[in-house]
Design an enzyme around this catalytic site. Sequence first.
Site, PDB file in Angstrom:
ATOM      1  N   GLY A 190      18.038  67.581  -6.264  1.00  0.00           N
ATOM      2  CA  GLY A 190      17.935  66.722  -5.110  1.00  0.00           C
ATOM      3  C   GLY A 190      16.685  65.851  -5.390  1.00  0.00           C
ATOM      4  N   LEU A 191      15.974  65.522  -4.396  1.00  0.00           N
ATOM      5  CA  LEU A 191      14.899  64.429  -4.516  1.00  0.00           C
ATOM      6  C   LEU A 191      15.272  63.188  -5.134  1.00  0.00           C
ATOM      7  CD1 LEU A 191      11.940  67.091  -5.499  1.00  0.00           C
ATOM      8  CD2 LEU A 191      12.654  66.243  -3.171  1.00  0.00           C
ATOM      9  N   CYS A 192      16.366  62.695  -4.895  1.00  0.00           N
ATOM     10  CA  CYS A 192      16.866  61.453  -5.593  1.00  0.00           C
ATOM     11  C   CYS A 192      17.155  60.481  -4.479  1.00  0.00           C
ATOM     12  CB  CYS A 192      18.049  61.793  -6.626  1.00  0.00           C
ATOM     13  SG  CYS A 192      19.306  62.789  -5.860  1.00  0.00           S
ATOM     14  N   GLY A 193      16.850  60.578  -3.431  1.00  0.00           N
ATOM     15  CA  GLY A 193      17.245  59.564  -2.206  1.00  0.00           C
ATOM     16  C   GLY A 193      18.590  60.138  -1.800  1.00  0.00           C
TER      17      GLY A 193
ATOM     18  N   PHE B  59      21.431  59.616  -3.304  1.00  0.00           N
ATOM     19  CA  PHE B  59      22.433  59.674  -4.613  1.00  0.00           C
ATOM     20  C   PHE B  59      23.595  60.573  -3.916  1.00  0.00           C
ATOM     21  CE2 PHE B  59      23.739  61.787  -8.178  1.00  0.00           C
ATOM     22  CZ  PHE B  59      24.505  60.626  -8.918  1.00  0.00           C
TER      23      PHE B  59
END
Length: 370
Positions: free
Chosen positions: A134-137, A139
């Site tokens: 995670g932590l990718c907006g 996506f």
Amino acid sequence: MNCLNLTTLMSSKSCLSSTSLLSFHSSTSPFLLPRSSSRFSHVTPIHCGLRELRNRINSVKNTQKITEAMKLVSAAKVRRAQEAVVNGRPFSETLVEVLYNINEQLQTEDIDMPLTNIRPVKKVALVVITGGRGLCGGFNNNIIKIAEARIAELKNQGVEYTVISVGKKGKSYFIRRPHIPVDRFLEGMGFPTAKEAQAIADDVFSLFVSEEVDKVELLYTKFVSFVKFVPVIQTLLPLSPKGRICDMNGVSVDADGDEFFRLTTKERKLTVERDVVRTETAELSPILQFEQDPVQILDALLPLYLNSQILKALQESLASELAARMCAMSNATDNAVELKKSLSIIYNRERQAKITGELLEIVAGADALT
């Protein structure tokens, strides 16, 4: 490190105007954020002392260090992933041209080529490629929304479907929805390899050749540029006409040009320089002749074609994920800087008010003694 801080800072910059974290209230009077910014016009005071404010500022500083480090790590990885994407495209496109050159020569011969057979579509296999972290907006959410829309469209058309999920995020999503039929779960490990692509290609090949499915579609995120990555649906099988890589509507998804990014430093800050790179492939000669039997060549090239197309999709999806994570961490770092500045102003004002109050008490005590 509190995970709530990282999640809060990763949201868009407009989240700083929320009514939860940006104003504090001392035991004597409320201290709001400065009126100079319109984003902080609507806030709710929260009772908080100097010690809590100091802890909050230190927490934001630690969060800023984490997001800055994650940004730099993603920036280093996205360069490698982008090079793999761009360097692999000429091979993939040339392979498609060779396949269809052979296919045109065999049009007059009675040869069975199962991967090029177009038959009425009764069942579709959807290969959904998501990220592993995670932590990718947005996506992962974007590609999952595309998959949901495609599944709903197939249901409305009365066409059956099955899903091949690639990536941890896709696996966790489909496991919680047992009503969606899933043929297989696959999890990628780091940078894509030909072995991982071969495992997906073998599954797709067996489903299509055995006529369990009549069409195979590849859902992944196409890497367009450093700040742009578009979810696409590519028809993997049967092979598309004219040697072009097309989506389900017949629209080409081949890359006419790529933006190449070079990470540099300017004024002690990380910056990005952009160059446009054109991927060129040599045209096949019309008098080209093959020494081997065309059937033998097709038997060797068709599995290689599947492997190359799936590997390209895995590489583009990884490059898009890393670029999205870098952008998300950059926004989180900027938010942390702004939040730390705002909290420092509030802390200084409250400390000044406390000191002023103590001085007034001392003066009042001295007046009482006299």
